[in-house]
Design a protein around this motif. Sequence first.
Motif, PDB file in Angstrom:
ATOM      1  N   ALA A 140      41.474  17.714 -15.506  1.00  0.00           N
ATOM      2  CA  ALA A 140      40.967  17.708 -14.130  1.00  0.00           C
ATOM      3  C   ALA A 140      41.897  16.916 -13.211  1.00  0.00           C
ATOM      4  O   ALA A 140      42.092  17.281 -12.044  1.00  0.00           O
ATOM      5  N   ASP A 141      42.475  15.842 -13.728  1.00  0.00           N
ATOM      6  CA  ASP A 141      43.427  15.058 -12.938  1.00  0.00           C
ATOM      7  C   ASP A 141      44.676  15.889 -12.637  1.00  0.00           C
ATOM      8  O   ASP A 141      45.229  15.817 -11.536  1.00  0.00           O
ATOM      9  N   ALA A 142      45.120  16.667 -13.621  1.00  0.00           N
ATOM     10  CA  ALA A 142      46.294  17.519 -13.419  1.00  0.00           C
ATOM     11  C   ALA A 142      46.020  18.557 -12.341  1.00  0.00           C
ATOM     12  O   ALA A 142      46.904  18.864 -11.521  1.00  0.00           O
ATOM     13  N   GLU A 143      44.801  19.100 -12.320  1.00  0.00           N
ATOM     14  CA  GLU A 143      44.450  20.070 -11.279  1.00  0.00           C
ATOM     15  C   GLU A 143      44.424  19.414  -9.909  1.00  0.00           C
ATOM     16  O   GLU A 143      44.912  19.987  -8.922  1.00  0.00           O
ATOM     17  N   ASP A 144      43.866  18.204  -9.830  1.00  0.00           N
ATOM     18  CA  ASP A 144      43.852  17.494  -8.547  1.00  0.00           C
ATOM     19  C   ASP A 144      45.270  17.159  -8.094  1.00  0.00           C
ATOM     20  O   ASP A 144      45.586  17.239  -6.897  1.00  0.00           O
ATOM     21  N   ALA A 145      46.128  16.805  -9.059  1.00  0.00           N
ATOM     22  CA  ALA A 145      47.512  16.480  -8.708  1.00  0.00           C
ATOM     23  C   ALA A 145      48.240  17.706  -8.166  1.00  0.00           C
ATOM     24  O   ALA A 145      49.002  17.615  -7.193  1.00  0.00           O
ATOM     25  N   ALA A 146      48.013  18.861  -8.773  1.00  0.00           N
ATOM     26  CA  ALA A 146      48.660  20.084  -8.305  1.00  0.00           C
ATOM     27  C   ALA A 146      48.182  20.450  -6.899  1.00  0.00           C
ATOM     28  O   ALA A 146      48.969  20.867  -6.036  1.00  0.00           O
ATOM     29  N   ARG A 147      46.881  20.268  -6.671  1.00  0.00           N
ATOM     30  CA  ARG A 147      46.324  20.549  -5.342  1.00  0.00           C
ATOM     31  C   ARG A 147      46.914  19.584  -4.307  1.00  0.00           C
ATOM     32  O   ARG A 147      47.305  19.985  -3.203  1.00  0.00           O
ATOM     33  N   ALA A 148      46.985  18.315  -4.661  1.00  0.00           N
ATOM     34  CA  ALA A 148      47.535  17.319  -3.745  1.00  0.00           C
ATOM     35  C   ALA A 148      49.005  17.582  -3.462  1.00  0.00           C
ATOM     36  O   ALA A 148      49.472  17.420  -2.321  1.00  0.00           O
ATOM     37  N   ALA A 149      49.765  17.997  -4.483  1.00  0.00           N
ATOM     38  CA  ALA A 149      51.187  18.288  -4.282  1.00  0.00           C
ATOM     39  C   ALA A 149      51.371  19.424  -3.281  1.00  0.00           C
ATOM     40  O   ALA A 149      52.269  19.390  -2.435  1.00  0.00           O
ATOM     41  N   ALA A 150      50.510  20.438  -3.365  1.00  0.00           N
ATOM     42  CA  ALA A 150      50.598  21.554  -2.419  1.00  0.00           C
ATOM     43  C   ALA A 150      50.274  21.094  -1.004  1.00  0.00           C
ATOM     44  O   ALA A 150      50.923  21.518  -0.031  1.00  0.00           O
ATOM     45  N   ILE A 151      49.289  20.203  -0.873  1.00  0.00           N
ATOM     46  CA  ILE A 151      48.914  19.696   0.449  1.00  0.00           C
ATOM     47  C   ILE A 151      50.040  18.865   1.046  1.00  0.00           C
ATOM     48  O   ILE A 151      50.391  19.014   2.226  1.00  0.00           O
ATOM     49  N   VAL A 152      50.631  17.993   0.232  1.00  0.00           N
ATOM     50  CA  VAL A 152      51.709  17.134   0.728  1.00  0.00           C
ATOM     51  C   VAL A 152      52.924  17.965   1.125  1.00  0.00           C
ATOM     52  O   VAL A 152      53.593  17.673   2.129  1.00  0.00           O
ATOM     53  N   ALA A 153      53.214  19.018   0.362  1.00  0.00           N
ATOM     54  CA  ALA A 153      54.330  19.894   0.729  1.00  0.00           C
ATOM     55  C   ALA A 153      54.071  20.555   2.084  1.00  0.00           C
ATOM     56  O   ALA A 153      54.981  20.683   2.911  1.00  0.00           O
ATOM     57  N   ALA A 154      52.820  20.965   2.316  1.00  0.00           N
ATOM     58  CA  ALA A 154      52.478  21.583   3.603  1.00  0.00           C
ATOM     59  C   ALA A 154      52.567  20.564   4.735  1.00  0.00           C
ATOM     60  O   ALA A 154      53.081  20.873   5.820  1.00  0.00           O
ATOM     61  N   GLN A 162      53.535  11.965   3.778  1.00  0.00           N
ATOM     62  CA  GLN A 162      54.085  12.074   2.427  1.00  0.00           C
ATOM     63  C   GLN A 162      53.030  11.849   1.348  1.00  0.00           C
ATOM     64  O   GLN A 162      53.386  11.674   0.181  1.00  0.00           O
ATOM     65  N   GLY A 163      51.743  11.828   1.703  1.00  0.00           N
ATOM     66  CA  GLY A 163      50.734  11.530   0.690  1.00  0.00           C
ATOM     67  C   GLY A 163      49.402  12.195   0.977  1.00  0.00           C
ATOM     68  O   GLY A 163      49.106  12.577   2.121  1.00  0.00           O
ATOM     69  N   ALA A 164      48.596  12.323  -0.076  1.00  0.00           N
ATOM     70  CA  ALA A 164      47.251  12.880   0.058  1.00  0.00           C
ATOM     71  C   ALA A 164      46.385  12.354  -1.081  1.00  0.00           C
ATOM     72  O   ALA A 164      46.883  12.005  -2.155  1.00  0.00           O
ATOM     73  N   VAL A 165      45.088  12.292  -0.834  1.00  0.00           N
ATOM     74  CA  VAL A 165      44.103  11.935  -1.855  1.00  0.00           C
ATOM     75  C   VAL A 165      43.238  13.159  -2.104  1.00  0.00           C
ATOM     76  O   VAL A 165      42.654  13.721  -1.164  1.00  0.00           O
ATOM     77  N   VAL A 174      44.628  12.396   4.097  1.00  0.00           N
ATOM     78  CA  VAL A 174      46.059  12.683   4.120  1.00  0.00           C
ATOM     79  C   VAL A 174      46.760  11.569   4.895  1.00  0.00           C
ATOM     80  O   VAL A 174      46.171  10.909   5.752  1.00  0.00           O
ATOM     81  N   GLU A 175      48.012  11.386   4.587  1.00  0.00           N
ATOM     82  CA  GLU A 175      48.806  10.359   5.262  1.00  0.00           C
ATOM     83  C   GLU A 175      49.321  10.888   6.593  1.00  0.00           C
ATOM     84  O   GLU A 175      49.870  11.989   6.661  1.00  0.00           O
ATOM     85  N   ALA A 176      49.132  10.099   7.628  1.00  0.00           N
ATOM     86  CA  ALA A 176      49.670  10.415   8.948  1.00  0.00           C
ATOM     87  C   ALA A 176      50.360   9.161   9.474  1.00  0.00           C
ATOM     88  O   ALA A 176      50.738   8.284   8.699  1.00  0.00           O
ATOM     89  N   LEU A 177      50.499   9.030  10.771  1.00  0.00           N
ATOM     90  CA  LEU A 177      51.251   7.930  11.358  1.00  0.00           C
ATOM     91  C   LEU A 177      50.776   6.541  10.912  1.00  0.00           C
ATOM     92  O   LEU A 177      51.601   5.647  10.700  1.00  0.00           O
ATOM     93  N   PRO A 178      49.458   6.284  10.725  1.00  0.00           N
ATOM     94  CA  PRO A 178      49.042   4.939  10.297  1.00  0.00           C
ATOM     95  C   PRO A 178      49.558   4.531   8.921  1.00  0.00           C
ATOM     96  O   PRO A 178      49.569   3.350   8.594  1.00  0.00           O
ATOM     97  N   GLY A 179      49.946   5.489   8.065  1.00  0.00           N
ATOM     98  CA  GLY A 179      50.578   5.146   6.805  1.00  0.00           C
ATOM     99  C   GLY A 179      49.675   5.225   5.587  1.00  0.00           C
ATOM    100  O   GLY A 179      48.487   5.542   5.665  1.00  0.00           O
ATOM    101  N   THR A 180      50.278   4.903   4.437  1.00  0.00           N
ATOM    102  CA  THR A 180      49.604   5.024   3.142  1.00  0.00           C
ATOM    103  C   THR A 180      48.408   4.100   3.023  1.00  0.00           C
ATOM    104  O   THR A 180      47.334   4.501   2.544  1.00  0.00           O
ATOM    105  N   PHE A 204      45.749   9.902  -6.045  1.00  0.00           N
ATOM    106  CA  PHE A 204      46.610   9.736  -4.870  1.00  0.00           C
ATOM    107  C   PHE A 204      47.966  10.294  -5.254  1.00  0.00           C
ATOM    108  O   PHE A 204      48.538   9.916  -6.277  1.00  0.00           O
ATOM    109  N   TYR A 205      48.486  11.216  -4.440  1.00  0.00           N
ATOM    110  CA  TYR A 205      49.777  11.845  -4.726  1.00  0.00           C
ATOM    111  C   TYR A 205      50.760  11.514  -3.605  1.00  0.00           C
ATOM    112  O   TYR A 205      50.406  11.526  -2.425  1.00  0.00           O
ATOM    113  N   LYS A 206      52.020  11.264  -3.995  1.00  0.00           N
ATOM    114  CA  LYS A 206      53.057  10.867  -3.042  1.00  0.00           C
ATOM    115  C   LYS A 206      54.337  11.650  -3.340  1.00  0.00           C
ATOM    116  O   LYS A 206      54.702  11.836  -4.510  1.00  0.00           O
TER     117      LYS A 206
END
Length: 268
Positions: A140-154, A162-165, A174-180, A204-206
Amino acid sequence: MSTALIAGTGALPALLAAARPGMLICEMEGFAAAVPGAEPLRFRVERLVPFLDALVERGVTQVCFAGAMRRPRLEPELFDARTAALVPRLIGAMQAGDDATLRAVIELFEEWGLGVVGADDIAPDLVPGPGVLTGTPGPADAEDAARAAAIVAALGGVDVGQGAVVAQGLCLAVEALPGTDAMLDFAALHQGLKPDPTGARGVFYKAPKPDQDRRIDLPAIGPQTVARAAAAGLAGIVWQAGGVLLLDRAATQAAAEAAGLFLWAREP
């Protein structure tokens, strides 16, 4: 080859200074760098050209950018004529986003004959290779990581962050101007949004932005990241292998083990 470290806040500048003693430490006014024993050369954006001239006069041939900086409040009356001539160029880059701004900064330094190197060139051990450093991520963690990686790429594709939870397939932040840190604090406040309280805790993926120039603003994680991820109730931290700086590896791994989090440098 003489190197100048353009140092911001955070732990990274001191780590790089220790990895390559003798670098000229430079800091922008208002963003003091915690580099022990350094007497930094300070500069302002309004007088960027005199600063570049000073680096060349000191025999500097390459620079490395490290640490956090925010866009400063500019004071028009402080601009010298040559720096003022660069303002339209810099403002155009700033309006296009952070990545465009950083590329414009790199171009300026290179025009002065100053090569730009990445933090990983100074201290390559800060970038772990692929693999799980501690803990055991599950399916399940691997699935969440794959989903987060796709979001961060977008996100990176539009120069946002550069990050998403992600937890149970849902994006909590998701990470925006305020930061991680702000993103993880937000995720901590909204842990109740996870559909199944007994299901996957989330990750949390970065990662760097897809077309990012990796010589500058390479993402980083460290012990404080672990503490905030634990406070957000996450199962672990995942990052793109070869694309993220791991600050103080021993302390970060120890903090993750103590908090029951896994650390995973994931293949892109």
